[in-house]
Design a protein around this motif. Structure first.
Motif, PDB file in Angstrom:
ATOM      1  N   HIS A 182       0.662  -1.303  -0.054  1.00 27.57           N
ATOM      2  CA  HIS A 182       0.090   0.108  -0.007  1.00 27.57           C
ATOM      3  C   HIS A 182       1.029   1.140   0.025  1.00 27.57           C
ATOM      4  N   PHE A 183       0.442   2.122  -0.676  1.00 24.11           N
ATOM      5  CA  PHE A 183       1.357   3.653  -1.043  1.00 24.11           C
ATOM      6  C   PHE A 183       0.433   4.499  -1.061  1.00 24.11           C
ATOM      7  N   PHE A 184       0.796   5.808  -0.412  1.00 31.22           N
ATOM      8  CA  PHE A 184       0.177   7.098  -0.320  1.00 31.22           C
ATOM      9  C   PHE A 184       1.099   7.929  -0.933  1.00 31.22           C
ATOM     10  N   PRO A 185       0.690   8.464  -2.009  1.00 27.53           N
ATOM     11  CA  PRO A 185       1.474   9.727  -2.428  1.00 27.53           C
ATOM     12  C   PRO A 185       1.170  10.775  -1.995  1.00 27.53           C
ATOM     13  N   SER A 186       2.395  11.633  -2.030  1.00 26.22           N
ATOM     14  CA  SER A 186       1.873  12.966  -1.209  1.00 26.22           C
ATOM     15  C   SER A 186       1.296  13.797  -2.304  1.00 26.22           C
ATOM     16  N   GLU A 187      -0.106  13.592  -2.250  1.00 26.59           N
ATOM     17  CA  GLU A 187      -0.828  14.415  -2.910  1.00 26.59           C
ATOM     18  C   GLU A 187      -2.111  15.061  -2.419  1.00 26.59           C
ATOM     19  N   TYR A 188      -1.802  15.347  -0.861  1.00 25.06           N
ATOM     20  CA  TYR A 188      -2.575  15.889  -0.101  1.00 25.06           C
ATOM     21  C   TYR A 188      -2.815  17.525  -0.692  1.00 25.06           C
ATOM     22  N   GLY A 189      -3.832  18.077  -0.573  1.00 18.11           N
ATOM     23  CA  GLY A 189      -4.277  19.397  -0.842  1.00 18.11           C
ATOM     24  C   GLY A 189      -5.179  19.598  -1.890  1.00 18.11           C
ATOM     25  N   THR A 190      -4.864  20.231  -3.036  1.00 23.10           N
ATOM     26  CA  THR A 190      -5.975  20.705  -4.062  1.00 23.10           C
ATOM     27  C   THR A 190      -6.046  19.613  -5.057  1.00 23.10           C
ATOM     28  N   ASP A 191      -7.275  19.222  -5.439  1.00 23.92           N
ATOM     29  CA  ASP A 191      -7.400  18.201  -6.384  1.00 23.92           C
ATOM     30  C   ASP A 191      -6.812  18.625  -7.810  1.00 23.92           C
ATOM     31  N   ILE A 192      -6.194  17.561  -8.123  1.00 24.34           N
ATOM     32  CA  ILE A 192      -5.230  17.931  -9.537  1.00 24.34           C
ATOM     33  C   ILE A 192      -6.314  17.400 -10.617  1.00 24.34           C
ATOM     34  N   GLU A 193      -7.451  16.931 -10.443  1.00 19.75           N
ATOM     35  CA  GLU A 193      -8.454  16.463 -11.485  1.00 19.75           C
ATOM     36  C   GLU A 193      -9.793  16.618 -11.200  1.00 19.75           C
ATOM     37  N   HIS A 194     -10.009  18.095 -10.511  1.00 20.52           N
ATOM     38  CA  HIS A 194     -11.378  18.653  -9.973  1.00 20.52           C
ATOM     39  C   HIS A 194     -12.459  18.980 -11.328  1.00 20.52           C
ATOM     40  N   ASN A 195     -11.704  19.343 -12.263  1.00 22.47           N
ATOM     41  CA  ASN A 195     -12.515  19.764 -13.447  1.00 22.47           C
ATOM     42  C   ASN A 195     -11.680  19.727 -14.515  1.00 22.47           C
ATOM     43  N   PRO A 196     -12.100  19.704 -16.081  1.00 20.29           N
ATOM     44  CA  PRO A 196     -11.319  19.846 -17.152  1.00 20.29           C
ATOM     45  C   PRO A 196     -10.135  20.682 -17.263  1.00 20.29           C
ATOM     46  N   SER A 197     -10.286  21.852 -16.704  1.00 19.23           N
ATOM     47  CA  SER A 197      -9.122  23.021 -16.581  1.00 19.23           C
ATOM     48  C   SER A 197      -8.100  22.536 -15.815  1.00 19.23           C
ATOM     49  N   SER A 198      -8.604  21.663 -14.747  1.00 14.71           N
ATOM     50  CA  SER A 198      -7.372  21.364 -13.627  1.00 14.71           C
ATOM     51  C   SER A 198      -6.014  20.809 -14.563  1.00 14.71           C
ATOM     52  N   VAL A 199      -6.148  20.314 -15.487  1.00 15.08           N
ATOM     53  CA  VAL A 199      -4.982  19.747 -16.344  1.00 15.08           C
ATOM     54  C   VAL A 199      -3.913  20.844 -16.812  1.00 15.08           C
ATOM     55  N   ASN A 200      -4.227  21.808 -16.787  1.00 20.52           N
ATOM     56  CA  ASN A 200      -3.533  23.221 -17.382  1.00 20.52           C
ATOM     57  C   ASN A 200      -2.940  23.840 -15.980  1.00 20.52           C
ATOM     58  N   GLU A 201      -3.319  23.849 -14.885  1.00 19.71           N
ATOM     59  CA  GLU A 201      -2.798  24.496 -13.903  1.00 19.71           C
ATOM     60  C   GLU A 201      -1.194  24.157 -13.637  1.00 19.71           C
ATOM     61  N   LYS A 202      -0.434  25.074 -13.562  1.00 17.32           N
ATOM     62  CA  LYS A 202       1.154  24.981 -13.311  1.00 17.32           C
ATOM     63  C   LYS A 202       1.172  24.181 -12.070  1.00 17.32           C
ATOM     64  N   PRO A 203       0.802  24.520 -10.847  1.00 24.62           N
ATOM     65  CA  PRO A 203       1.256  23.571  -9.626  1.00 24.62           C
ATOM     66  C   PRO A 203       0.655  22.209  -9.756  1.00 24.62           C
TER      67      PRO A 203
END
Length: 312
Positions: free
Chosen positions: A106-127
């Motif tokens: 079992h692995f938990f990536p450090s992806e706590y915080g803002t949803d990187i797949e919240h909506n279609p525009s998320s893929v373009n966000e620099k952070p």
């Protein structure tokens, strides 16, 4: 069988509260170990000493060296990554090596915080770009080789409610009794307290069947900037000076920050995302899937921020 846990990035911003909560629940687990560098052992000697006194094993190694990481993975079944933004992409190798180590399940990536797949525009966000690369790689790992859990928490309320070096992107200054609110102040934002991130990780580890191979959307509470300000005024028994950064102005500050290579550029983008509603969902949060652990409230968080700023 109790989980044997390895935490990577245990003494960082989010690693510290996650590790504290795992240690608090140590009676539920087998081994608790951290992988850290010689430099950290030297620079954070008191922190390392405290962890050792609490029964945490301190393993030395370089997270970029396969032999070091695989040695740390020995007799470990759960890996919790808490690495910061500077090391996000290095998780691709950490996940690869975990998938090659049969005892790591079992692995938990450090992806706590803002949803990187919240909506279609998320893929373009620099952070989001490095996290998106890690998630894309993780999707290539067969589930019979490694289970992954993504814990999406939204912004950490502890930090959102603090002072910022660039007040235009929002601030709450207890001593000055001054706040700069984003948008019109009425846009709700979903927050998770950093200690609660740790509690939720513990709950996931304790209930692996409920969390494995899932993206869990969790939080502590939802509040608007105006509601946060009202709680600060209530607890300080004072009327605060308040100003607002409109969404359009925030976008302008964000654009200028990236063009100038300013250190707050990432934070400006994230705060714009949150102000636009990028932490909100039509479905209920997933806290209940892992037993609904008790979370901190807005009042709790404001009380802690007041105490912290008063001490500083």
């Amino acid at each position: 069988m109790p989980a044997n846990i390895l935490i990577i990035g245990a003494t960082g911003v989010i690693g510290t509260p996650i590790t504290a909560q795992v240690v608090s629940a140590k009676s539920s687990f087998g081994r608790i170990a951290i992988l850290t560098s010689k430099n950290t052992v030297s620079s954070k000697a008191e922190v390392i000493k405290s962890l050792k006194e609490k029964g945490v094993e301190v393993l030395l190694g370089d997270l970029e060296v396969e032999a070091d990481v695989k040695k740390a993975y020995e007799n470990i079944d759960t890996v919790v990554s808490c690495v910061g933004r500077g090391a996000i992409e290095k998780q691709i190798q950490l996940i690869k090596w975990a998938s090659e180590t049969p005892n790591v399940k079992h692995f938990f990536p450090s992806e706590y915080g803002t949803d990187i797949e919240h909506n279609p525009s998320s893929v373009n966000e620099k952070p989001h770009q490095l996290k998106l690369k890690v998630r894309a790689y993780a999707k290539t790992i067969p589930k019979d080789k490694l289970h992954l859990t993504y814990l999406v928490t939204g912004p950490y309320s502890d930090l959102y409610m603090g002072k910022t070096g660039k007040e235009e992107i929002g601030t709450f200054d207890v001593k000055a009794k001054r706040a700069v609110l984003l948008g019109d102040g009425n846009g709700p934002v979903s927050f998770t307290a950093m200690a609660d991130v740790g509690k939720l990780i513990v709950a996931c580890i304790q209930q692996p069947s409920a969390s494995e191979d899932k993206i869990l959307i969790v939080n502590s509470f939802t509040a608007t900037p105006n509601e946060i300000l009202a709680e600060f005024e209530k607890q300080t028994n004072a009327k605060w000076e308040v100003s607002y950064t409109s969404l359009e102005k925030l976008k302008e500050v964000e654009k200028q920050a990236w063009e100038a290579g300013a250190p707050y550029a990432t934070h400006a983008t994230l705060r714009r995302i949150w102000t636009e509603g990028g932490t909100l969902y039509s479905k209920p949060r997933d806290n209940g899937l892992v037993g609904e652990p008790p979370m901190e409230s807005l009042a709790d968080q404001v009380r802690q921020v007041i105490a912290a700023q008063t001490r500083s």
